[in-house]
Design a protein around this motif. Structure first.
Motif, PDB file in Angstrom:
ATOM      1  N   ARG A 146      21.370  21.201  55.551  1.00  0.00           N
ATOM      2  CA  ARG A 146      20.814  20.528  54.371  1.00  0.00           C
ATOM      3  C   ARG A 146      20.843  21.403  53.120  1.00  0.00           C
ATOM      4  O   ARG A 146      20.428  20.968  52.051  1.00  0.00           O
ATOM      5  CB  ARG A 146      19.377  20.105  54.661  1.00  0.00           C
ATOM      6  N   SER A 147      21.328  22.615  53.244  1.00  0.00           N
ATOM      7  CA  SER A 147      21.346  23.543  52.112  1.00  0.00           C
ATOM      8  C   SER A 147      22.761  23.732  51.583  1.00  0.00           C
ATOM      9  O   SER A 147      23.732  23.612  52.316  1.00  0.00           O
ATOM     10  CB  SER A 147      20.820  24.915  52.539  1.00  0.00           C
ATOM     11  N   ILE A 148      22.836  24.065  50.316  1.00  0.00           N
ATOM     12  CA  ILE A 148      24.099  24.485  49.734  1.00  0.00           C
ATOM     13  C   ILE A 148      23.982  25.987  49.503  1.00  0.00           C
ATOM     14  O   ILE A 148      23.060  26.451  48.829  1.00  0.00           O
ATOM     15  CB  ILE A 148      24.411  23.753  48.424  1.00  0.00           C
ATOM     16  N   ILE A 149      24.907  26.713  50.103  1.00  0.00           N
ATOM     17  CA  ILE A 149      24.923  28.162  49.997  1.00  0.00           C
ATOM     18  C   ILE A 149      25.943  28.547  48.931  1.00  0.00           C
ATOM     19  O   ILE A 149      27.096  28.123  48.978  1.00  0.00           O
ATOM     20  CB  ILE A 149      25.296  28.828  51.342  1.00  0.00           C
ATOM     21  N   TYR A 150      25.490  29.334  47.985  1.00  0.00           N
ATOM     22  CA  TYR A 150      26.363  29.820  46.919  1.00  0.00           C
ATOM     23  C   TYR A 150      26.664  31.282  47.168  1.00  0.00           C
ATOM     24  O   TYR A 150      25.802  32.031  47.611  1.00  0.00           O
ATOM     25  CB  TYR A 150      25.685  29.662  45.553  1.00  0.00           C
ATOM     26  N   SER A 151      27.890  31.671  46.884  1.00  0.00           N
ATOM     27  CA  SER A 151      28.272  33.076  46.988  1.00  0.00           C
ATOM     28  C   SER A 151      29.185  33.418  45.824  1.00  0.00           C
ATOM     29  O   SER A 151      29.902  32.564  45.302  1.00  0.00           O
ATOM     30  CB  SER A 151      28.965  33.362  48.325  1.00  0.00           C
ATOM     31  N   ALA A 152      29.122  34.671  45.412  1.00  0.00           N
ATOM     32  CA  ALA A 152      29.985  35.138  44.338  1.00  0.00           C
ATOM     33  C   ALA A 152      31.426  35.124  44.833  1.00  0.00           C
ATOM     34  O   ALA A 152      31.704  35.450  45.985  1.00  0.00           O
ATOM     35  CB  ALA A 152      29.575  36.548  43.919  1.00  0.00           C
ATOM     36  N   ASP A 153      32.328  34.714  43.975  1.00  0.00           N
ATOM     37  CA  ASP A 153      33.752  34.788  44.284  1.00  0.00           C
ATOM     38  C   ASP A 153      34.200  36.176  43.847  1.00  0.00           C
ATOM     39  O   ASP A 153      34.474  36.420  42.672  1.00  0.00           O
ATOM     40  CB  ASP A 153      34.517  33.693  43.538  1.00  0.00           C
ATOM     41  N   PHE A 154      34.248  37.096  44.797  1.00  0.00           N
ATOM     42  CA  PHE A 154      34.531  38.488  44.477  1.00  0.00           C
ATOM     43  C   PHE A 154      35.947  38.683  43.956  1.00  0.00           C
ATOM     44  O   PHE A 154      36.181  39.557  43.122  1.00  0.00           O
ATOM     45  CB  PHE A 154      34.237  39.388  45.676  1.00  0.00           C
ATOM     46  N   ALA A 155      36.894  37.875  44.401  1.00  0.00           N
ATOM     47  CA  ALA A 155      38.260  37.976  43.877  1.00  0.00           C
ATOM     48  C   ALA A 155      38.276  37.611  42.396  1.00  0.00           C
ATOM     49  O   ALA A 155      38.926  38.292  41.588  1.00  0.00           O
ATOM     50  CB  ALA A 155      39.210  37.074  44.672  1.00  0.00           C
ATOM     51  N   ALA A 156      37.540  36.567  42.017  1.00  0.00           N
ATOM     52  CA  ALA A 156      37.463  36.166  40.610  1.00  0.00           C
ATOM     53  C   ALA A 156      36.748  37.240  39.792  1.00  0.00           C
ATOM     54  O   ALA A 156      37.161  37.553  38.669  1.00  0.00           O
ATOM     55  CB  ALA A 156      36.744  34.825  40.483  1.00  0.00           C
ATOM     56  N   MET A 157      35.677  37.802  40.345  1.00  0.00           N
ATOM     57  CA  MET A 157      34.944  38.859  39.646  1.00  0.00           C
ATOM     58  C   MET A 157      35.856  40.073  39.417  1.00  0.00           C
ATOM     59  O   MET A 157      35.904  40.626  38.322  1.00  0.00           O
ATOM     60  CB  MET A 157      33.714  39.279  40.452  1.00  0.00           C
ATOM     61  N   ASN A 158      36.595  40.465  40.448  1.00  0.00           N
ATOM     62  CA  ASN A 158      37.484  41.613  40.320  1.00  0.00           C
ATOM     63  C   ASN A 158      38.611  41.331  39.329  1.00  0.00           C
ATOM     64  O   ASN A 158      38.992  42.223  38.559  1.00  0.00           O
ATOM     65  CB  ASN A 158      38.041  42.008  41.687  1.00  0.00           C
ATOM     66  N   ALA A 159      39.127  40.104  39.324  1.00  0.00           N
ATOM     67  CA  ALA A 159      40.176  39.746  38.371  1.00  0.00           C
ATOM     68  C   ALA A 159      39.641  39.787  36.944  1.00  0.00           C
ATOM     69  O   ALA A 159      40.330  40.254  36.029  1.00  0.00           O
ATOM     70  CB  ALA A 159      40.738  38.355  38.694  1.00  0.00           C
ATOM     71  N   LEU A 160      38.413  39.311  36.742  1.00  0.00           N
ATOM     72  CA  LEU A 160      37.803  39.355  35.412  1.00  0.00           C
ATOM     73  C   LEU A 160      37.614  40.799  34.958  1.00  0.00           C
ATOM     74  O   LEU A 160      37.935  41.158  33.821  1.00  0.00           O
ATOM     75  CB  LEU A 160      36.459  38.611  35.419  1.00  0.00           C
ATOM     76  N   MET A 161      37.110  41.643  35.838  1.00  0.00           N
ATOM     77  CA  MET A 161      36.907  43.049  35.489  1.00  0.00           C
ATOM     78  C   MET A 161      38.247  43.737  35.209  1.00  0.00           C
ATOM     79  O   MET A 161      38.353  44.539  34.279  1.00  0.00           O
ATOM     80  CB  MET A 161      36.145  43.781  36.598  1.00  0.00           C
ATOM     81  N   ALA A 162      39.257  43.419  35.990  1.00  0.00           N
ATOM     82  CA  ALA A 162      40.579  44.007  35.759  1.00  0.00           C
ATOM     83  C   ALA A 162      41.130  43.569  34.412  1.00  0.00           C
ATOM     84  O   ALA A 162      41.703  44.378  33.673  1.00  0.00           O
ATOM     85  CB  ALA A 162      41.532  43.610  36.890  1.00  0.00           C
ATOM     86  N   TYR A 163      40.952  42.292  34.071  1.00  0.00           N
ATOM     87  CA  TYR A 163      41.404  41.789  32.780  1.00  0.00           C
ATOM     88  C   TYR A 163      40.699  42.518  31.640  1.00  0.00           C
ATOM     89  O   TYR A 163      41.321  42.904  30.655  1.00  0.00           O
ATOM     90  CB  TYR A 163      41.146  40.280  32.683  1.00  0.00           C
ATOM     91  N   MET A 164      39.395  42.699  31.788  1.00  0.00           N
ATOM     92  CA  MET A 164      38.610  43.337  30.734  1.00  0.00           C
ATOM     93  C   MET A 164      38.976  44.812  30.542  1.00  0.00           C
ATOM     94  O   MET A 164      38.818  45.349  29.460  1.00  0.00           O
ATOM     95  CB  MET A 164      37.111  43.210  31.023  1.00  0.00           C
ATOM     96  N   THR A 165      39.449  45.451  31.581  1.00  0.00           N
ATOM     97  CA  THR A 165      39.708  46.893  31.500  1.00  0.00           C
ATOM     98  C   THR A 165      41.188  47.252  31.593  1.00  0.00           C
ATOM     99  O   THR A 165      41.525  48.433  31.631  1.00  0.00           O
ATOM    100  CB  THR A 165      38.943  47.636  32.620  1.00  0.00           C
ATOM    101  N   GLU A 166      42.092  46.264  31.589  1.00  0.00           N
ATOM    102  CA  GLU A 166      43.501  46.566  31.809  1.00  0.00           C
ATOM    103  C   GLU A 166      44.106  47.457  30.722  1.00  0.00           C
ATOM    104  O   GLU A 166      45.077  48.162  30.977  1.00  0.00           O
ATOM    105  CB  GLU A 166      44.323  45.292  31.984  1.00  0.00           C
TER     106      GLU A 166
END
Length: 118
Positions: free
Chosen positions: A69-89
């Protein structure tokens, strides 16, 4: 990473409750957290938390999975890493970072950590 996706992700994180929820999900790891637990931990009404989680999902920063009955949310670590890579490339002009350049993320010290963000 597409600039439109980056803008959507940064816009989603540019709100106090969404940023706090996202940080909690990163801390929770791949197991994630139930929407109700996020709402309770942050002191945000369930309907508001649902809206904020929807914004994070639309920005492709979180994933959701139904468990009974619950919806479990989790961070998309691949998306987070891609965002960080974009910001620091372009950090350091493409030259590998050294301790002197300050590009390498440092662990937050207790005095510099913000206490109002979970």
């Amino acid at each position: 990473m597409d600039a439109e996706i980056v803008i959507r992700a940064l816009a989603a994180l540019a709100q106090e409750h969404r940023l706090a929820a996202y940080r909690l999900l990163v801390q929770a790891g791949p197991e994630g957290m139930a929407a109700g637990a996020l709402s309770e931990t942050l002191g945000v009404p369930a309907s508001s938390m649902s809206f904020h989680l929807s914004q994070l999902a639309n920005a492709r920063l979180v994933q959701q999975q139904r468990q009974s009955r619950s919806i479990i949310y989790s961070a998309d670590f691949a998306a987070m890493n891609a965002l960080m890579a974009y910001m620091t490339e372009n950090c350091c002009g493409g030259v590998p970072c050294t301790a002197d350049t300050g590009c390498t993320p440092a662990a937050a010290s207790p005095s510099s950590a913000r206490k109002d963000v979970a």
